[in-house]
Scaffold this motif. Structure first.
Motif, PDB file in Angstrom:
ATOM      1  N   ALA A 162      16.719 -32.756  -6.281  1.00  0.00           N
ATOM      2  CA  ALA A 162      17.265 -34.120  -6.252  1.00  0.00           C
ATOM      3  C   ALA A 162      17.517 -34.627  -7.666  1.00  0.00           C
ATOM      4  N   PHE A 163      16.590 -34.337  -8.573  1.00  0.00           N
ATOM      5  CA  PHE A 163      16.779 -34.768  -9.959  1.00  0.00           C
ATOM      6  C   PHE A 163      18.037 -34.137 -10.553  1.00  0.00           C
ATOM      7  N   ASN A 164      18.196 -32.830 -10.390  1.00  0.00           N
ATOM      8  CA  ASN A 164      19.362 -32.150 -10.959  1.00  0.00           C
ATOM      9  C   ASN A 164      20.661 -32.650 -10.344  1.00  0.00           C
ATOM     10  N   TYR A 165      20.614 -32.982  -9.063  1.00  0.00           N
ATOM     11  CA  TYR A 165      21.806 -33.505  -8.394  1.00  0.00           C
ATOM     12  C   TYR A 165      22.217 -34.842  -9.012  1.00  0.00           C
ATOM     13  N   CYS A 166      21.219 -35.698  -9.276  1.00  0.00           N
ATOM     14  CA  CYS A 166      21.506 -37.018  -9.869  1.00  0.00           C
ATOM     15  C   CYS A 166      21.831 -36.906 -11.355  1.00  0.00           C
ATOM     16  N   LEU A 167      21.230 -35.941 -12.029  1.00  0.00           N
ATOM     17  CA  LEU A 167      21.585 -35.671 -13.426  1.00  0.00           C
ATOM     18  C   LEU A 167      23.057 -35.301 -13.525  1.00  0.00           C
ATOM     19  N   GLN A 168      23.542 -34.504 -12.565  1.00  0.00           N
ATOM     20  CA  GLN A 168      24.946 -34.088 -12.579  1.00  0.00           C
ATOM     21  C   GLN A 168      25.872 -35.286 -12.409  1.00  0.00           C
ATOM     22  N   LYS A 169      25.424 -36.293 -11.669  1.00  0.00           N
ATOM     23  CA  LYS A 169      26.227 -37.507 -11.527  1.00  0.00           C
ATOM     24  C   LYS A 169      26.467 -38.150 -12.890  1.00  0.00           C
ATOM     25  N   ASN A 170      25.407 -38.195 -13.701  1.00  0.00           N
ATOM     26  CA  ASN A 170      25.550 -38.741 -15.052  1.00  0.00           C
ATOM     27  C   ASN A 170      26.459 -37.860 -15.906  1.00  0.00           C
ATOM     28  N   THR A 171      26.298 -36.563 -15.788  1.00  0.00           N
ATOM     29  CA  THR A 171      27.139 -35.631 -16.541  1.00  0.00           C
ATOM     30  C   THR A 171      28.613 -35.819 -16.188  1.00  0.00           C
ATOM     31  N   ASN A 172      28.858 -36.197 -14.923  1.00  0.00           N
ATOM     32  CA  ASN A 172      30.236 -36.398 -14.456  1.00  0.00           C
ATOM     33  C   ASN A 172      30.806 -37.757 -14.840  1.00  0.00           C
ATOM     34  N   MET A 177       7.357 -37.268 -14.479  1.00  0.00           N
ATOM     35  CA  MET A 177       7.939 -37.067 -15.801  1.00  0.00           C
ATOM     36  C   MET A 177       8.080 -35.576 -16.096  1.00  0.00           C
ATOM     37  N   HIS A 178       7.130 -34.805 -15.617  1.00  0.00           N
ATOM     38  CA  HIS A 178       7.183 -33.362 -15.844  1.00  0.00           C
ATOM     39  C   HIS A 178       8.167 -32.679 -14.901  1.00  0.00           C
ATOM     40  N   THR A 179       8.570 -33.369 -13.828  1.00  0.00           N
ATOM     41  CA  THR A 179       9.628 -32.839 -12.962  1.00  0.00           C
ATOM     42  C   THR A 179      10.911 -32.668 -13.758  1.00  0.00           C
ATOM     43  N   ILE A 180      11.141 -33.568 -14.705  1.00  0.00           N
ATOM     44  CA  ILE A 180      12.329 -33.469 -15.563  1.00  0.00           C
ATOM     45  C   ILE A 180      12.320 -32.139 -16.312  1.00  0.00           C
ATOM     46  N   ILE A 181      11.149 -31.770 -16.815  1.00  0.00           N
ATOM     47  CA  ILE A 181      11.035 -30.513 -17.568  1.00  0.00           C
ATOM     48  C   ILE A 181      11.193 -29.322 -16.630  1.00  0.00           C
ATOM     49  N   LYS A 182      10.506 -29.370 -15.490  1.00  0.00           N
ATOM     50  CA  LYS A 182      10.566 -28.250 -14.545  1.00  0.00           C
ATOM     51  C   LYS A 182      11.977 -28.050 -14.009  1.00  0.00           C
ATOM     52  N   ALA A 183      12.678 -29.155 -13.769  1.00  0.00           N
ATOM     53  CA  ALA A 183      14.034 -29.066 -13.219  1.00  0.00           C
ATOM     54  C   ALA A 183      15.006 -28.402 -14.183  1.00  0.00           C
ATOM     55  N   SER A 184      14.671 -28.423 -15.469  1.00  0.00           N
ATOM     56  CA  SER A 184      15.555 -27.801 -16.464  1.00  0.00           C
ATOM     57  C   SER A 184      15.497 -26.282 -16.418  1.00  0.00           C
ATOM     58  N   GLY A 185      14.428 -25.763 -15.786  1.00  0.00           N
ATOM     59  CA  GLY A 185      14.252 -24.324 -15.742  1.00  0.00           C
ATOM     60  C   GLY A 185      13.597 -23.765 -16.979  1.00  0.00           C
ATOM     61  N   ASN A 186      13.363 -24.624 -17.982  1.00  0.00           N
ATOM     62  CA  ASN A 186      12.707 -24.203 -19.213  1.00  0.00           C
ATOM     63  C   ASN A 186      11.390 -24.964 -19.344  1.00  0.00           C
ATOM     64  N   THR A 187      10.305 -24.332 -18.923  1.00  0.00           N
ATOM     65  CA  THR A 187       8.995 -24.992 -18.932  1.00  0.00           C
ATOM     66  C   THR A 187       8.138 -24.572 -20.120  1.00  0.00           C
ATOM     67  N   GLN A 188       8.787 -24.088 -21.149  1.00  0.00           N
ATOM     68  CA  GLN A 188       8.050 -23.688 -22.351  1.00  0.00           C
ATOM     69  C   GLN A 188       7.180 -24.835 -22.855  1.00  0.00           C
ATOM     70  N   GLY A 189       5.887 -24.572 -23.045  1.00  0.00           N
ATOM     71  CA  GLY A 189       4.968 -25.564 -23.584  1.00  0.00           C
ATOM     72  C   GLY A 189       4.287 -26.427 -22.547  1.00  0.00           C
ATOM     73  N   LEU A 190       4.731 -26.347 -21.289  1.00  0.00           N
ATOM     74  CA  LEU A 190       4.152 -27.167 -20.225  1.00  0.00           C
ATOM     75  C   LEU A 190       2.917 -26.470 -19.667  1.00  0.00           C
ATOM     76  N   ILE A 191       1.782 -27.141 -19.718  1.00  0.00           N
ATOM     77  CA  ILE A 191       0.521 -26.592 -19.213  1.00  0.00           C
ATOM     78  C   ILE A 191       0.109 -27.381 -17.979  1.00  0.00           C
ATOM     79  N   CYS A 192      -0.105 -26.680 -16.853  1.00  0.00           N
ATOM     80  CA  CYS A 192      -0.412 -27.350 -15.593  1.00  0.00           C
ATOM     81  C   CYS A 192      -1.750 -26.886 -15.037  1.00  0.00           C
ATOM     82  N   SER A 193      -2.355 -27.779 -14.258  1.00  0.00           N
ATOM     83  CA  SER A 193      -3.643 -27.520 -13.633  1.00  0.00           C
ATOM     84  C   SER A 193      -3.551 -27.869 -12.161  1.00  0.00           C
ATOM     85  N   THR A 194      -4.441 -27.294 -11.353  1.00  0.00           N
ATOM     86  CA  THR A 194      -4.470 -27.634  -9.931  1.00  0.00           C
ATOM     87  C   THR A 194      -5.158 -28.970  -9.696  1.00  0.00           C
ATOM     88  N   THR A 195      -5.906 -29.440 -10.690  1.00  0.00           N
ATOM     89  CA  THR A 195      -6.629 -30.703 -10.562  1.00  0.00           C
ATOM     90  C   THR A 195      -5.914 -31.782 -11.373  1.00  0.00           C
TER      91      THR A 195
END
Length: 317
Positions: free
Chosen positions: A103-113, A126-144
């Protein structure tokens, strides 16, 4: 002036102020205390009343969308509303995360257009923005998930931000963020250094603030071109969540004004450059997700004063 001409002039003056800002928000799979105590653990998704009320702060209509609707239907809705709020509290559901990123990438494309389509990502989103880019370099995640009050260091860029340099937000931030005034919840972290090393994120986004955790973590980001922002804190809670868990949140005039200003700024962008519609012009398939058609429930848990629950999703666990 003829009566017909006067009527046309009157209508032209009334329509802009009558147009409704419609902002979509996806439901979230229930987890933790809410999932255990409510519906006896039967899987369901929900939205906090505070998130819906937050969108309503600016006279907007929250479009409350179950995250597991068909993708075609979700696209249809996103094409007929004015903006998107992602508010995830840090779900561990892979399917929900996939839908949010899509959904984020779909709406991002609207802005690009060339369309002004604001996106506000709150908390873990906020981290969905990073994950949606496909480049999660530097992102550290936990289950908790990490939860609690934190202070935040504002960068000088905040005062020249396309989004935040409005409605006295730079001045208000000076009295708010040096203190643990806002509630944070997230499963992932990324340091300013790692964010800068992430080629895509550093090229497309800028850091406006860093939360003061045991070590500094990116707390506010803004797209360099489009009205897309991510904040690691939850501005809606300072206004609309009043339980014991949030008893230490700042609720002074400066904090409440700042929290409301974020949503007001989104509405301002939509009214200036978007396409808000009259009530009668909004699709009936969008109207069915208006908050006015969903009953609020009292879950009796610490995290949420009120919620709206949606259908079970046993097949999507």
């Amino acid at each position: 002036m003829s009566a017909i001409l006067m009527m046309i002039v009157a209508q032209s003056l009334q329509i802009p102020s009558a147009n409704l800002v419609t902002i979509g928000v996806l439901s979230n799979p229930a987890e933790g205390e809410l999932a255990k105590k409510y519906y006896q653990g039967d899987p369901f998704s929900f939205l906090p009343g505070s998130v819906a009320d937050y969108i309503g702060t600016i006279g907007g209509h929250p479009i409350m969308i179950p995250f597991d609707v068909d993708w075609e239907k979700l696209q249809y809705i996103l094409d007929r509303i004015d903006g998107l709020v992602l508010w995830s509290e840090g779900t561990s559901s892979p399917y929900f995360n996939e839908v949010s990123e899509k959904a984020f990438n779909y709406c991002l494309q609207k802005n690009t257009n060339g369309n002004k389509y604001p996106i506000l990502a709150i908390g873990s989103a906020m981290h969905t923005i990073i994950k949606a880019s496909g480049n999660t370099q530097g992102l550290i995640c936990s289950t908790t998930p990490t939860r609690g009050l934190k202070s935040l260091t504002i960068y000088p860029l905040f005062s020249t931000s396309q989004f935040f340099n409005a409605m006295d937000m730079p001045k208000l931030s000076e009295s708010i963020f040096p203190h643990p005034s806002m509630y944070y919840t997230h499963r992932c972290t990324i340091s300013p250094e790692e964010f800068t090393k992430n080629e895509y994120m550093n090229r497309e986004y800028q850091i406006l603030g860093v939360s003061r955790e045991p070590s500094p973590q990116v707390g506010i980001i803004e797209h360099r071109k489009y009205p897309i922002i991510g904040v690691l804190f939850h501005p809606e809670k300072n206004i609309y969540e009043r339980g014991d868990l949030y008893s230490e949140l700042y609720r002074n005039d400066e904090t409440i004004t700042f929290c409301k200003a974020i949503m007001r700024r989104i509405a301002q962008i939509i009214r200036a450059s978007g396409n808000p519609r009259l009530f009668k012009e909004i699709s009936s398939q969008v109207k069915q997700y208006f908050s006015m058609y969903r009953p609020y429930e009292l879950p009796m848990v610490d995290e949420y004063e009120r919620i709206v629950s949606f259908q079970r999703f046993n097949n999507l666990q």
